[in-house]
Design an enzyme around this catalytic site. Sequence first.
Site, PDB file in Angstrom:
ATOM      1  N   GLU A 117      -2.594  -8.801   4.368  1.00  0.00           N
ATOM      2  CA  GLU A 117      -2.610  -9.265   5.757  1.00  0.00           C
ATOM      3  C   GLU A 117      -4.009  -9.350   6.362  1.00  0.00           C
ATOM      4  O   GLU A 117      -4.209 -10.033   7.370  1.00  0.00           O
ATOM      5  CB  GLU A 117      -1.730  -8.363   6.638  1.00  0.00           C
ATOM      6  CG  GLU A 117      -2.227  -6.939   6.849  1.00  0.00           C
ATOM      7  CD  GLU A 117      -1.809  -5.959   5.759  1.00  0.00           C
ATOM      8  OE1 GLU A 117      -1.830  -4.753   6.011  1.00  0.00           O
ATOM      9  OE2 GLU A 117      -1.449  -6.410   4.647  1.00  0.00           O
ATOM     10  N   HIS A 135      -3.998  -4.801   0.803  1.00  0.00           N
ATOM     11  CA  HIS A 135      -3.479  -5.339   2.064  1.00  0.00           C
ATOM     12  C   HIS A 135      -3.648  -6.865   2.112  1.00  0.00           C
ATOM     13  O   HIS A 135      -4.752  -7.361   2.353  1.00  0.00           O
ATOM     14  CB  HIS A 135      -4.212  -4.709   3.254  1.00  0.00           C
ATOM     15  CG  HIS A 135      -3.871  -3.276   3.459  1.00  0.00           C
ATOM     16  ND1 HIS A 135      -2.822  -2.870   4.259  1.00  0.00           N
ATOM     17  CD2 HIS A 135      -4.428  -2.152   2.963  1.00  0.00           C
ATOM     18  CE1 HIS A 135      -2.754  -1.545   4.256  1.00  0.00           C
ATOM     19  NE2 HIS A 135      -3.713  -1.083   3.466  1.00  0.00           N
ATOM     20  N   CYS A 182       0.819  -1.215   0.000  1.00  0.00           N
ATOM     21  CA  CYS A 182       0.000   0.000   0.000  1.00  0.00           C
ATOM     22  C   CYS A 182       0.859   1.275   0.000  1.00  0.00           C
ATOM     23  O   CYS A 182       1.398   1.649  -1.028  1.00  0.00           O
ATOM     24  CB  CYS A 182      -0.982  -0.018   1.170  1.00  0.00           C
ATOM     25  SG  CYS A 182      -2.350   1.155   0.974  1.00  0.00           S
TER      26      CYS A 182
END
Length: 509
Positions: free
Chosen positions: A169, A167, A79
């Site tokens: 994660e 993202h 990002c």
Amino acid sequence: MEEKVLILDFGSQYTQLIARRVRELFIYCEIHPYNNIPADISPFKAVILSGSPYSVRSEDAPHPDLFEIRGKVPLLAVCYGAQYLAHFFGGKVSPSNIREYGRANLSFVASEEAFFKSINKGSQVWMSHSDTIKGLPTGGVRLASTSDVENAAYRIEGESTFAIQFHPEVYHSTDGKQMLSNFLVDIANVKQDWTPDSFVSMTLESLRNQIGEEKVILGLSGGVDSTVAAVLLHQAIGDQLTCIFVDNGLLRKDEFSSVLEQYHGMGLNVKGVNASKRFLDKLKGISDPEAKRKAIGNTFIDVFDDESKLIEGATFLAQGTIYPDVIESISVNGPSATIKSHHNVGGLPDYMKLKVVEPLRMLFKDEVRRVGTSLGIDSELIGRHPFPGPGLAIRILGDITEEKVSMLQEVDAIFINGLRDHGLYDKVWQAGVILLPVNSVGVMGDERTYEKCVALRAVSSTDGMTADWVDLPYEFLQKTSNEIINRVKGVNRVVYDISSKPPATIEWE
């Protein structure tokens, strides 16, 4: 030492999640602020740049020096990191024409690339940015797009540098863990050797070297962190460790005696200290939640200090500090705003003159549980729900009295035992009961009552940072409510809290 990964934190709310996902791959990683990059990068096999609340175009945005990293160590920019590489290395970053936040699907994927191995077109990802990459940096090769974001992922020719505008994660990126594995295992060749057994082996040796022949004291709470820390230390140094378990009068029903018995059964050298009256006296007339926490914390310090003086020759204080506490203390923006003060042994004052040892300081909560299992600790202790340091004091809204504590202990026991009996306990991350500072009109038999109301609370979570209320079966709630009202004198109404975090917190105070 296991091979490790460096995560540079630019202040993203998701940085801890990156570390958690990396650890889930059995790879050790450390988070460092972007402005405190380790002088020696050689121990790290790969580097990940986090997201950030900043725009790369703003003057006060994080500007790290990547000279020792880029092109020398496999690098994944997430990002903000992806936009940083584009903005400062020949590309172009501009404000987004539309709001790029939330779920998106990859409309183009260079599936032949190692980074996107086993990931197909249509894979869902999570976007969270107000800028977008309009032009790739020098040497940039586009690897993925969404319908709104052309340069959703890219790599740089001639180096193992990869960048993504989403993202991986977060849970909503359905193939995020696979992408991290592709980068760390296949591209960076990091070994997956961060296991509970390897941690135990490494930590036992480290503790023996650190402590030598000296004595250690540890404050046990009955919780998972302090229990695992105690067992690790006991295996490392045996009877050089003395544990102190303080009953502050605010524990669950019969918890002091039952947990103390469990600890003795585990072979730990534990001294139980009943200081209930001392704590309740200090809390008399106090209603403010923060004032309660401080009164309990200060009293704990006094009790612990008195007891530690009785242990001749102790030079070390052991604490169950875990990695989120460490990250918070070194975060980019400093410790976050205080929502509530924390009550733990870490509050002990300098005058105690003890050196600190923290065997769990590099573990997340779920890793602590896995290490505890590896150590052979009973599953009942390992699976115990988190319980606040101030105990029932912050589940009794208003002032604290012995009568209120006793009432809440009875209600809490019915709720928690009911969860166990109905096979629901392990499906809940944390549960408890709140005694409300209001009386409610009721009818029992032919008589009018005006008695207390209690709120049941049960949440699901991974680490307490966010939480959802648990949809407990109506039949269970009905049975529990009836049992509480029939068996606990002074309670005539039961409600169930259906608030998530955020906006509510898990505890009411």
